[in-house]
Design an enzyme around this catalytic site. Structure first.
Site, PDB file in Angstrom:
ATOM      1  N   CYS A  75      -1.585   8.716  -5.525  1.00  0.00           N
ATOM      2  CA  CYS A  75      -0.941   7.626  -4.789  1.00  0.00           C
ATOM      3  C   CYS A  75      -0.157   8.197  -3.610  1.00  0.00           C
ATOM      4  O   CYS A  75       0.324   9.326  -3.659  1.00  0.00           O
ATOM      5  CB  CYS A  75      -0.024   6.801  -5.694  1.00  0.00           C
ATOM      6  SG  CYS A  75       1.114   7.748  -6.698  1.00  0.00           S
ATOM      7  N   ASP A  76      -0.072   7.408  -2.575  1.00  0.00           N
ATOM      8  CA  ASP A  76       0.721   7.793  -1.411  1.00  0.00           C
ATOM      9  C   ASP A  76       1.094   6.536  -0.648  1.00  0.00           C
ATOM     10  O   ASP A  76       0.517   5.467  -0.853  1.00  0.00           O
ATOM     11  CB  ASP A  76      -0.023   8.766  -0.510  1.00  0.00           C
ATOM     12  CG  ASP A  76       0.938   9.718   0.211  1.00  0.00           C
ATOM     13  OD1 ASP A  76       1.943   9.228   0.786  1.00  0.00           O
ATOM     14  OD2 ASP A  76       0.715  10.936   0.193  1.00  0.00           O
ATOM     15  N   GLN A  77       2.069   6.703   0.215  1.00  0.00           N
ATOM     16  CA  GLN A  77       2.575   5.579   0.980  1.00  0.00           C
ATOM     17  C   GLN A  77       2.853   6.009   2.409  1.00  0.00           C
ATOM     18  O   GLN A  77       3.347   7.117   2.640  1.00  0.00           O
ATOM     19  CB  GLN A  77       3.862   5.054   0.342  1.00  0.00           C
ATOM     20  CG  GLN A  77       4.448   3.817   1.018  1.00  0.00           C
ATOM     21  CD  GLN A  77       5.775   3.435   0.391  1.00  0.00           C
ATOM     22  OE1 GLN A  77       6.771   4.121   0.595  1.00  0.00           O
ATOM     23  NE2 GLN A  77       5.780   2.357  -0.371  1.00  0.00           N
TER      24      GLN A  77
END
Length: 199
Positions: A75-77
């Protein structure tokens, strides 16, 4: 611990979300340089949403190379204003400049989550949240920076919504999990589809 479900992240908040949801998993930090990856793929002119997914996938693939039997969650943002992507400010002066730029405007948090098994991506999802900063005064901004101290440099947007940072905003559209960088509801649904959770 058995190689079943692995979170490719060292983020305490993402780990907390999964623990609170009752998931059994192992957290393993991905050994990647995000800024270097961004430079490598710059020629592809990815949008901020696509960049979040690309970084999430890269993290998951790296951890999958070490845990080939596991189902790896990457996951990343990214935080964006239009097509401009922000990073954590280097100092208080940059934090002040970023907040002045964001003041009175709506920026977006793009949260990507990817599932990888055996070095192959099998699912990806993107969720977004739109956050509108109010037209706060210069006096409020200076007081905010003083009250936050060095904590203002710990997040990309120079705020923590669970603290005084909430005073920067007049509206927020998006769910809690997306804002923390892990779209948990779609992830749980996909884990059920894959037979990783009870239905």
């Amino acid at each position: 611990m058995a190689e079943t479900l692995v979170l490719a992240s060292a983020s305490p908040s993402r780990r907390m979300l999964m623990e609170n949801a009752g998931l059994k998993f192992q957290a393993v930090a991905a050994q990647i340089d995000e800024r270097a990856i961004e430079r490598e793929i710059e020629h592809r002119a990815l949008g901020p949403d696509e960049l979040a997914l690309e970084l999430a996938c890269t993290k998951a693939l790296e951890v999958s190379s070490r845990f080939p039997q596991a189902l790896v969650i990457g996951c990343d943002q990214t935080m964006s204003l239009g097509q401009q992507v922000f990073h954590k400010p280097a100092d208080r002066a940059e934090a002040r400049a970023n907040l002045v730029l964001l003041r009175g405007r709506t920026h977006r948090l793009n949260s990507g989550v990817v599932l990888v098994r055996g070095g192959r991506e099998i699912w990806r999802h993107l969720s977004t949240a739109d956050l509108s900063m109010r037209e706060f005064s210069d006096a409020f901004l200076e007081d905010y920076l003083v009250r936050c101290g060095d904590d203002v440099m710990k997040s990309v947007g120079c705020y923590q919504l669970e603290g005084i940072g909430i005073q920067l905003f007049n509206s927020i559209s998006g769910d809690y999990f997306t804002i923390l960088g892990l779209p948990l509801l779609p992830l749980l649904d996909q884990l059920r589809t894959l037979g990783e959770l009870d239905v």
